[in-house]
Design an enzyme around this catalytic site. Sequence first.
Site, PDB file in Angstrom:
ATOM      1  N   ASP A   1      -2.350  45.706  -9.348  1.00  0.00           N
ATOM      2  CA  ASP A   1      -2.169  47.419 -10.002  1.00  0.00           C
ATOM      3  C   ASP A   1      -1.603  48.160  -8.966  1.00  0.00           C
ATOM      4  OD1 ASP A   1      -3.738  49.897 -11.332  1.00  0.00           O
ATOM      5  OD2 ASP A   1      -3.997  48.130 -12.450  1.00  0.00           O
TER       6      ASP A   1
ATOM      7  N   HIS B   1      -5.108  54.645 -10.213  1.00  0.00           N
ATOM      8  CA  HIS B   1      -5.703  53.604 -11.260  1.00  0.00           C
ATOM      9  C   HIS B   1      -6.247  52.191 -10.573  1.00  0.00           C
ATOM     10  CE1 HIS B   1      -4.790  50.878 -14.505  1.00  0.00           C
ATOM     11  NE2 HIS B   1      -4.825  51.788 -15.443  1.00  0.00           N
TER      12      HIS B   1
ATOM     13  N   SER C   1      -7.462  48.816 -19.729  1.00  0.00           N
ATOM     14  CA  SER C   1      -7.227  48.665 -18.061  1.00  0.00           C
ATOM     15  C   SER C   1      -8.750  48.498 -17.358  1.00  0.00           C
ATOM     16  CB  SER C   1      -6.616  49.717 -17.624  1.00  0.00           C
ATOM     17  OG  SER C   1      -5.102  49.858 -17.660  1.00  0.00           O
TER      18      SER C   1
END
Length: 475
Positions: free
Chosen positions: A164, A201, A411
């Site tokens: 990621d 994230h 996600s």
Amino acid sequence: MAPQRFHEQFHHIQGSMPDVPLAMGPDDDAHFLYEKGVVLARDGEEARLVEDTVRTHFTDTRGLVADHVRRAGPETNRTGVTRIQVGDPAQGDDVVPHALRALREAEGRQGRRLVRRNHVIHIAPVNACPGDEPVPAPRSEPPNPAAQEGRHDPDTAVAVLVIDTGLVHDYRSYSLLAHTTGDPQVTETGADGVLHQYVGHGTFIAGIVAAVAPNTDVTVRGTLDDVGAILESEFGAKLFEAVDQGGWPDILSLSAGTSTGSGEGLIGLEAFMRELREQRTLLVAAAGNNGSDTPFWPAAYAALPEYADSVLSVGALRGDGESGACFSNHGPWVQVYAPGERLTSALTGFDIPVPYVYQHSTYDACRFGCTYACTCQYPRHTGVLSEAGENTAAKPDQVMFDGLAQWSGTSFATPAVAALVAAHMTAHKERDPRAARAQLLGSLTESAEVRGAHVPALRPPTWRPVPVAIPARPA
């Protein structure tokens, strides 16, 4: 004004790849992005056949210079893929669709696809971004899912690799991430001190894994640090690099991918997927946020018999956990769903609060046609990308992050499922993650409604439903 999220994201990603001209999917479709003027073929004889076929077609029918068709990358590499330039992107329209049509007859003779676009892989997109943008959450509230009881045992901890964005600088200030390591986020803020889009994230995802499965060793690789996007031709090599660096993990959590024009898999990942199949690693992959039943890769590999036990595809449930989130992809290739709307986890700003300016505006109604109070509409904010050039008087909304955030997308449903597999391994002393996956799904009795179908659902035991009502708009 209705924001055009895909176009906003297209320009944002293009700005991060100034030397790579990008194009949208066929007929301006908001399904995928790809590199203009370049196709991918398998190394060796197939690459040479593609090159010769396209060169002949363009010279005979389109008046292009044959020298435009040439190798644009190494012929031999671990991914087994060659980049072939089929035209000059600076000279008018993209020629990739013409090259694909030119190869149909040759593909028919070979009985297989010889060439595909060089897609852009990006973090489980809503047409290239998560289901919404993060919202600050007070530190006084526990994360959601909250921390599961249990201890960390270094001798039995399940190894989870997250591909990621990297870890924010102050992630260790979040106690649940004590056993998390990996790559630092390269750049967190701009010169103005404002947080870049998608920073946090990967940290957010690691926080979900640690909350649901405390007996895990989480490693985060910042493969997608640059606005969460990477070319398919580079992604396979980066995945190999990640597993070479620390060894094949028990579980690989991946919240990125793309749909394809052909509906088939990614040629740039074929070598990696073949090697994955021979390992014991379980790939848990996000189904994507296009609100579509179009296969999203690599999650869609889960529907192929040869990958049935090595890939687990994950869709998202809405805040109440009873049905699918408006943005979640769906279809028979999605194997399980988990809460993915308005989860709370670590973002950044634990040491010093950090400002963030919203990039996208909310919509007046759900852009996917759902009628519940979804993240398309609430919490309302004005974004800089949506308003630029349209309403110069509008001022983008700014917030301050102070550690935790609420965020939505497949996600985040994905690491919840990855962690539930890991927790099952710990609880049942199961060392094989693929066996744990089969046991967990085999004993599943819960379901949810997605687009009129009842689908398997996994809900972490510490997850709390989050019903949200949209307040009336000011007159």
